[in-house]
Design a protein around this motif. Structure first.
Motif, PDB file in Angstrom:
ATOM      1  N   VAL A  28       0.849  -1.201   0.000  1.00 51.47           N
ATOM      2  CA  VAL A  28       0.000   0.000   0.000  1.00 51.47           C
ATOM      3  C   VAL A  28       0.881   1.247   0.000  1.00 51.47           C
ATOM      4  N   VAL A 115      -7.974   8.352  -0.657  1.00 45.43           N
ATOM      5  CA  VAL A 115      -8.118   6.915  -0.383  1.00 45.43           C
ATOM      6  C   VAL A 115      -7.975   6.663   1.112  1.00 45.43           C
ATOM      7  N   VAL A 117      -7.562   3.754   3.753  1.00 46.25           N
ATOM      8  CA  VAL A 117      -7.246   2.328   3.909  1.00 46.25           C
ATOM      9  C   VAL A 117      -7.656   1.921   5.318  1.00 46.25           C
ATOM     10  N   LEU A 145     -13.013  -1.320  -2.109  1.00 42.56           N
ATOM     11  CA  LEU A 145     -12.181  -2.272  -2.840  1.00 42.56           C
ATOM     12  C   LEU A 145     -11.562  -3.238  -1.841  1.00 42.56           C
ATOM     13  N   GLU A 146     -11.517  -4.511  -2.204  1.00 49.16           N
ATOM     14  CA  GLU A 146     -11.006  -5.528  -1.269  1.00 49.16           C
ATOM     15  C   GLU A 146      -9.901  -6.375  -1.898  1.00 49.16           C
ATOM     16  N   ALA A 153      -3.060  -5.537  -2.995  1.00 49.83           N
ATOM     17  CA  ALA A 153      -3.036  -4.356  -2.114  1.00 49.83           C
ATOM     18  C   ALA A 153      -2.372  -3.203  -2.873  1.00 49.83           C
ATOM     19  N   PHE A 156      -4.812  -2.438  -6.145  1.00 46.15           N
ATOM     20  CA  PHE A 156      -6.111  -1.846  -5.808  1.00 46.15           C
ATOM     21  C   PHE A 156      -5.938  -0.435  -5.230  1.00 46.15           C
ATOM     22  N   THR A 157      -4.811  -0.219  -4.522  1.00 40.21           N
ATOM     23  CA  THR A 157      -4.589   1.139  -4.002  1.00 40.21           C
ATOM     24  C   THR A 157      -4.365   2.083  -5.173  1.00 40.21           C
ATOM     25  N   ALA A 160      -7.644   2.629  -6.719  1.00 42.25           N
ATOM     26  CA  ALA A 160      -8.516   3.446  -5.865  1.00 42.25           C
ATOM     27  C   ALA A 160      -8.316   4.937  -6.144  1.00 42.25           C
ATOM     28  N   VAL A 173     -10.264   1.285   0.855  1.00 41.70           N
ATOM     29  CA  VAL A 173      -9.583   0.009   0.560  1.00 41.70           C
ATOM     30  C   VAL A 173      -9.637  -0.788   1.860  1.00 41.70           C
TER      31      VAL A 173
END
Ligand SMILES: Cc1ncc(C[n+]2csc(CCOP(=O)(O)OP(=O)(O)O)c2C)c(N)n1
Length: 631
Positions: A28, A115, A117, A145-146, A153, A156-157, A160, A173
């Protein structure tokens, strides 16, 4: 003791390679760097702590330990309003703290990519509760988002931030402990550039007074529809066909790999963009399997939505609502559903792990405090969250309440004001750590002084966020980057919050008799008082070790008093039952000190009646002073 996290050196966090074996938290952080994030803010909390520690290794990102999660989110919101990309990270309970800002920010949306997290501690390895952060997406109309592993990770970050700017929406996230801490191979993608657009005055959007907020609600509703359409088409939601269609799965996050391990031949719809859910895609998928099972960690969120959409599913009726849904959990549940016999067929046999109950560190300054608290009579003790929560356990059993960060003071105030006849003569005490006091405890103290409460506050200032690995805080006077900065003066702060100067004492917690006396005196006085303990966390550089101690076996009488201190360096070597002159049985415990672990703090010598604890090496007794602060 079991720490919530660990401190990482900045050097350790900077890895220039593009293909690495790293944790989800580090992925991330790297995604934030590669997405050209300008501001990152967080308050520590397992399992998310390391994200900011890694981010701090990237000097191009401004990063800070904020004093609590609400502040960290607001810092990130401000940066987004300024047109920059911003990241905020927290553990699940942090969202409860941040939610006031969060629930209105959704109306404003995001200017620069924003974002959030959020890391859920599924299975409560180190938290006060288990919560499902996916709810926040539903509550605040935001996409969730998963990721399922470290690579996702990272991916998706990055995704995002793009989504956040495309739909002008903050994006959640959702991580879980397994994603945060488990390492995997991560391939970085090319870094992107991002121009800060600059702050653009737009009161109708940025000033959320009722008239303006009302105007934003229809926009949020329209955004919902657009996000829903996006989720239906999104390639983060993927169908993996399988050869055995007897049962098909819908799953997300870490549970995806558990499903694949337990049922490798089953069709799976993996949701990476899990909210808003792609209902029509799921409906079509449901037609391709005989039975459809939702495997989601913690709450039956998706399951409920699918039932409402008239899609027949199994879910929490067959799998547990608590803890991780690992293969040994889901395989028997599904076999049972299919009417098949068979337990979990584990390829790698489970290892028997020796139980290691959490305990405080050797020589922790909290040890002496809890020794005193366990001996103080007629006192109701409201506890809080930190290493000192362990005072609720063996051998101290000293805490009567513990709920959430900062709650000790306000709960103590409520106990004081709500006490009945039977408690009229009891003292009320609140125990809180320095970081927790600054996070959310200060308000409780102001409430006590303003409303004329009768509570004594024991403020355990160890200059660190001990529980999460010894991070810096305003009490350490050092920031996330390790630079010296302003250090909070607790005495002045408590005075400013209304405590009389003469009711504020500072005590060295290794000097147990002084501490005990101060406690006994302050709890008796019928007005707010604060005792500040002032010795540093043993995990920090501030703590200096002293030569170790040992037990003189010839002198030890087996009284076991030293065990009441609770130091893990002291262990029992032999137990014996003897008959006392009055005919009663007495249990004796002969002990030893692990000299390799002992730091000579001297706490255990205080209750040792026969003076059986002596220097381990040939050193003079005057070297056996208490541990002192060196810096
Ligand atoms: C809302 C929330 N945020 C973060 C955490 C993680 N956490 C647990 S205790 C703690 C702070 C402990 O520091 P301090 O109060 O100084 O006590 P210490 O552990 O040093 O004794 C944190 C950050 C949490 N449990 N809840």
């Amino acid at each position: 003791m079991r720490r919530e996290g660990s401190k990482l050196s900045i050097a350790e966090s900077v890895l220039p390679e593009t293909r690495q074996f790293i944790s989800g938290n580090m992925a991330v952080a790297q995604a934030a760097r590669d997405a050209n994030v300008k501001v990152a803010a967080a308050y520590p909390g397992t399992p998310s702590t390391e994200i900011l520690e890694y981010v701090a290794g990237f000097p191009e990102i401004y990063s800070e330990w904020s004093i609590n999660e609400k502040v960290s989110l607001e810092v990130a919101i401000g940066a987004s309003m300024a047109g920059s990309r911003a990241l905020c990270a927290m553990k699940h309970v942090g969202m409860n703290v941040a939610s006031d800002a969060f629930m209105t920010q959704t109306l404003i949306g995001a200017v620069g990519g924003l974002v959030i997290v959020v890391a859920d501690d599924v299975g409560l390895s180190s938290s006060q509760n288990e919560q499902d952060s996916r709810y926040w997406g539903r509550f605040a109309h935001l996409p969730v988002l998963e990721p399922s592993d470290a690579q996702e990770a990272y991916d998706f970050t990055r995704a995002a931030f793009a989504l956040s700017e495309q739909y002008e929406v903050p994006v959640i996230v959702r991580l879980t402990t397994r994603i945060c801490h488990v390492k995997g191979v991560v391939v970085n993608k090319e870094a992107e550039s991002h121009e800060t657009r600059g702050f653009v005055k737009d009161p109708s959007r940025l000033v959320m007074v009722p008239g303006n907020a009302k105007g934003r609600i229809p926009k949020m509703m329209a955004r919902d529809l657009a996000l829903k359409a996006c989720s239906e088409e999104n390639d983060l939601n993927i169908i993996e066909s399988g050869t055995d269609t007897e049962v098909g799965f819908i799953t997300s996050g870490a549970a995806y790999f558990h499903v694949k391990e337990a049922f490798p031949d089953a069709p799976v719809l993996k949701l990476g963009f899990s909210h808003p859910a792609p209902i029509e895609k799921i409906r079509a998928f449901s037609q391709t399997v005989e039975k459809l099972v939702v495997i989601e960690e913690v709450e039956p969120l998706l399951e409920t939505e699918l039932r409402a959409a008239n899609i027949e599913v199994y879910g929490k009726d067959i799998v547990p609502k608590i803890g991780e849904l690992s293969p040994p959990v889901i395989q028997p549940a599904i076999n049972n559903l299919l009417g098949k016999a068979g337990e979990y067929n584990n390829i790698i046999p489970a290892q028997n792990i020796f139980p290691r109950p959490p305990t405080m560190c050797v020589a922790c300054p909290h040890l002496g405090i809890y020794y005193c608290l366990s001996h103080i009579k007629n006192t109701i003790i409201a506890g809080d969250i930190g290493c000192y929560t362990l005072g609720a356990g063996h051998p101290w059993n000293a805490l009567d309440t513990c709920i959430s960060m900062g709650a000790s003071l306000s709960v103590a105030q409520g106990i004081d004001k709500g006490r009945g006849e039977s408690d009229q003569n009891k003292n009320v005490l609140a125990v809180i750590g320095d970081s927790t006091f600054l996070h959310m405890g200060m308000q409780g103290l102001l409430d006590i002084t303003y409303n004329k409460g009768n509570v004594t506050i024991l403020l355990l200032d160890n200059r660190a966020v001990g529980m999460t690995g010894g991070q810096n805080a305003p009490s350490s006077g050092i920031n996330l980057q390790g630079q010296e900065t302003s250090q909070v003066d607790f005495r002045k702060l408590c005075e400013a919050l209304g405590v009389k100067p003469e009711r504020i004492r500072e005590v060295n917690p290794y000097e147990m008799p002084t501490l005990f006396k101060a406690l006994r005196e302050e709890v008796k006085i019928k007005e707010p008082s604060v005792i500040i303990t002032n010795q540093p966390c043993v995990l920090t550089e501030r703590y200096s070790k002293l030569p170790p101690l040992k037990v003189d076996d010839d002198k030890c009488t087996g009284c076991g008093n030293c065990l009441d201190v609770g130091c893990p360096a002291i262990t029992v070597t032999r137990r014996e039952t003897v008959i006392k002159p009055n005919g009663k049985e007495k249990e004796l415990a002969f002990v030893q000190i692990d000299t390799a672990a002992c730091t000579g703090c001297d706490l255990c010598t205080k209750p040792c009646a026969p003076d059986a604890i002596i220097p381990a090496r040939n050193i003079s007794c005057d070297q056996l002073t208490n541990a002192v602060e060196v810096k």
